[in-house]
Design an enzyme around this catalytic site. Structure first.
Site, PDB file in Angstrom:
ATOM      1  N   ARG A 292       8.150 -10.174   1.968  1.00  0.00           N
ATOM      2  CA  ARG A 292       9.209  -8.883   2.067  1.00  0.00           C
ATOM      3  C   ARG A 292       8.088  -7.829   1.586  1.00  0.00           C
ATOM      4  NH1 ARG A 292      14.494  -7.007   3.140  1.00  0.00           N
ATOM      5  NH2 ARG A 292      14.490  -5.378   1.664  1.00  0.00           N
ATOM      6  N   ILE A 293       7.796  -6.844   2.429  1.00  0.00           N
ATOM      7  CA  ILE A 293       7.204  -5.411   1.738  1.00  0.00           C
ATOM      8  C   ILE A 293       8.049  -4.709   0.775  1.00  0.00           C
ATOM      9  CG2 ILE A 293       6.280  -3.238   2.533  1.00  0.00           C
ATOM     10  CD1 ILE A 293       4.927  -4.843   4.243  1.00  0.00           C
ATOM     11  N   LEU A 294       7.182  -4.527  -0.410  1.00  0.00           N
ATOM     12  CA  LEU A 294       7.961  -4.165  -1.519  1.00  0.00           C
ATOM     13  C   LEU A 294       7.841  -2.538  -1.624  1.00  0.00           C
ATOM     14  CD1 LEU A 294       6.042  -6.571  -4.117  1.00  0.00           C
ATOM     15  CD2 LEU A 294       8.316  -6.430  -3.653  1.00  0.00           C
TER      16      LEU A 294
ATOM     17  N   ASN B 195      -0.273 -11.467  -6.885  1.00  0.00           N
ATOM     18  CA  ASN B 195       0.117 -11.938  -5.324  1.00  0.00           C
ATOM     19  C   ASN B 195      -0.919 -12.916  -5.163  1.00  0.00           C
ATOM     20  OD1 ASN B 195       1.614 -12.259  -2.783  1.00  0.00           O
ATOM     21  ND2 ASN B 195      -0.053 -10.828  -1.994  1.00  0.00           N
TER      22      ASN B 195
ATOM     23  N   HIS C  14      -2.697 -14.372  -1.410  1.00  0.00           N
ATOM     24  CA  HIS C  14      -2.800 -14.086   0.050  1.00  0.00           C
ATOM     25  C   HIS C  14      -3.700 -15.231   0.585  1.00  0.00           C
ATOM     26  CE1 HIS C  14      -2.174 -12.203   3.624  1.00  0.00           C
ATOM     27  NE2 HIS C  14      -3.573 -11.959   3.783  1.00  0.00           N
TER      28      HIS C  14
ATOM     29  N   THR D 192      -1.082  -3.571  -5.621  1.00  0.00           N
ATOM     30  CA  THR D 192      -0.753  -1.949  -5.427  1.00  0.00           C
ATOM     31  C   THR D 192      -0.150  -1.508  -4.175  1.00  0.00           C
ATOM     32  OG1 THR D 192      -3.033  -2.035  -4.434  1.00  0.00           O
ATOM     33  CG2 THR D 192      -3.118  -1.663  -6.840  1.00  0.00           C
TER      34      THR D 192
ATOM     35  N   LEU E 240      -0.824  -2.582   1.141  1.00  0.00           N
ATOM     36  CA  LEU E 240      -0.813  -4.068   1.272  1.00  0.00           C
ATOM     37  C   LEU E 240      -1.960  -4.861   1.200  1.00  0.00           C
ATOM     38  CD1 LEU E 240       1.549  -5.984   2.214  1.00  0.00           C
ATOM     39  CD2 LEU E 240       0.685  -5.600   4.581  1.00  0.00           C
TER      40      LEU E 240
ATOM     41  N   GLU F  85      -5.245 -22.696  -2.916  1.00  0.00           N
ATOM     42  CA  GLU F  85      -4.151 -21.810  -3.449  1.00  0.00           C
ATOM     43  C   GLU F  85      -3.437 -22.513  -4.679  1.00  0.00           C
ATOM     44  OE1 GLU F  85      -1.189 -19.911  -0.829  1.00  0.00           O
ATOM     45  OE2 GLU F  85      -2.358 -20.186   0.913  1.00  0.00           O
TER      46      GLU F  85
HETATM   47  C1  GAR Z   1       1.080 -19.444   0.927  1.00  0.00           C
HETATM   48  O1  GAR Z   1       0.068 -19.492   1.974  1.00  0.00           O
HETATM   49  C2  GAR Z   1       0.698 -17.843   0.602  1.00  0.00           C
HETATM   50  O2  GAR Z   1      -0.515 -17.486   0.431  1.00  0.00           O
HETATM   51  C3  GAR Z   1       1.260 -16.932   1.724  1.00  0.00           C
HETATM   52  O3  GAR Z   1       2.527 -17.719   2.068  1.00  0.00           O
HETATM   53  C4  GAR Z   1       2.530 -19.144   1.877  1.00  0.00           C
HETATM   54  C5  GAR Z   1       3.630 -19.521   0.890  1.00  0.00           C
HETATM   55  O4  GAR Z   1       3.545 -20.913   0.799  1.00  0.00           O
HETATM   56  N1  GAR Z   1       1.481 -15.690   1.246  1.00  0.00           N
HETATM   57  C6  GAR Z   1       1.385 -14.613   2.094  1.00  0.00           C
HETATM   58  O5  GAR Z   1       0.866 -14.703   3.199  1.00  0.00           O
HETATM   59  C7  GAR Z   1       1.552 -13.150   1.665  1.00  0.00           C
HETATM   60  N2  GAR Z   1       1.191 -12.266   2.426  1.00  0.00           N
HETATM   61  P1  GAR Z   1       4.553 -21.476  -0.394  1.00  0.00           P
HETATM   62  O6  GAR Z   1       5.865 -21.039  -0.037  1.00  0.00           O
HETATM   63  O7  GAR Z   1       4.549 -23.067   0.006  1.00  0.00           O
HETATM   64  O8  GAR Z   1       3.852 -21.070  -1.647  1.00  0.00           O
END
Ligand code: GAR
Length: 215
Positions: free
Chosen positions: A90-92, A106, A108, A140, A143, A173
């Protein structure tokens, strides 16, 4: 270092972070997990680890900012050191970002500044890049653009689709996010403008820069 985590989905990054706290690689507590989606798997992950898990319904509020004001109030009750976005889709509002400036991180699933926004892995496959990866960064107002703490690079192969690339990126990740939080908890992360230094870290190696130490 106490944290509050915001999720929207499955919660695999949350799980990696909870595991790092459980095994005391990171000292402190995950005090609360909040989701904007009732069905988010992340809420069940939190419960597995005995962490309070709450769904807060955006539909109960008349604007993005009202919802975020409500969340900020709830998060402040927990007095966390850091607020962690782990698949929070969700956009903050500026209000939210200002409320936790310098204390909001965050992950990404791309090498930012490439492929910001949603479906970053699909964007990478569609574009035909040879490498993509993931990034942990401070949040920040622009986005997916804040100062970068750590990035991991992974290859993109001709037979990859969104799913295979996402899985390859996700493995990193789950390592770089707990590692970045550990560095912050140790007071080693110094921000100067856009640039971030992790004190005492090893730089210049592949595939993670700065190099992983604990994960
Ligand atoms: C992850 O790949 C994360 O990097 C991405 O959502 C997924 C969440 O997976 N986030 C974004 O795209 C943010 N812009 P998870 O719920 O299994 O951690």
């Amino acid at each position: 270092m106490d944290i509050v985590v915001l999720v929207s989905g499955r919660g695999s990054n949350l799980k990696a972070i909870c595991e790092a706290y459980k095994t005391e690689k990171i000292k402190g507590k995950v005090k609360l997990v909040i989701s904007n989606r009732k069905e988010a798997g992340g809420l069940s992950v939190a419960q597995e680890y005995g962490i309070p898990a709450e769904f807060h319904d955006p539909k109960a509020f008349s604007s993005r900012e009202d919802y975020d004001r409500h969340l900020v109030e709830r998060i402040r009750q927990e007095n966390p050191d850091i607020v962690v976005l782990a698949g929070y889709m969700r956009i903050l509002s500026d209000y939210f970002i200002d409320s936790f400036e310098g204390r909001l991180v965050n992950i990404h699933p791309s090498l930012i500044p490439a492929f910001k926004g949603i479906k970053a892995q699909k964007q990478a496959v569609d574009f035909g890049v040879r490498f993509s990866g993931c990034t942990v960064h401070f949040v920040t107002k622009e986005l997916d653009s804040g100062p970068i703490i750590v990035q991991a690079v992974v290859p993109v192969n001709p037979d990859d689709d969104e799913k295979t690339l996402s899985d390859r990126i996700l493995q990193y990740e789950h390592r770089i996010y707990p590692q970045a939080l550990k560095w912050i908890s140790e007071g080693r992360v110094k921000v100067s403008g856009r640039n971030v230094e992790v004190e005492g870290a090893r730089y210049g190696e592949l595939p993670v820069n700065p190099a992983l130490e604990d994960f």
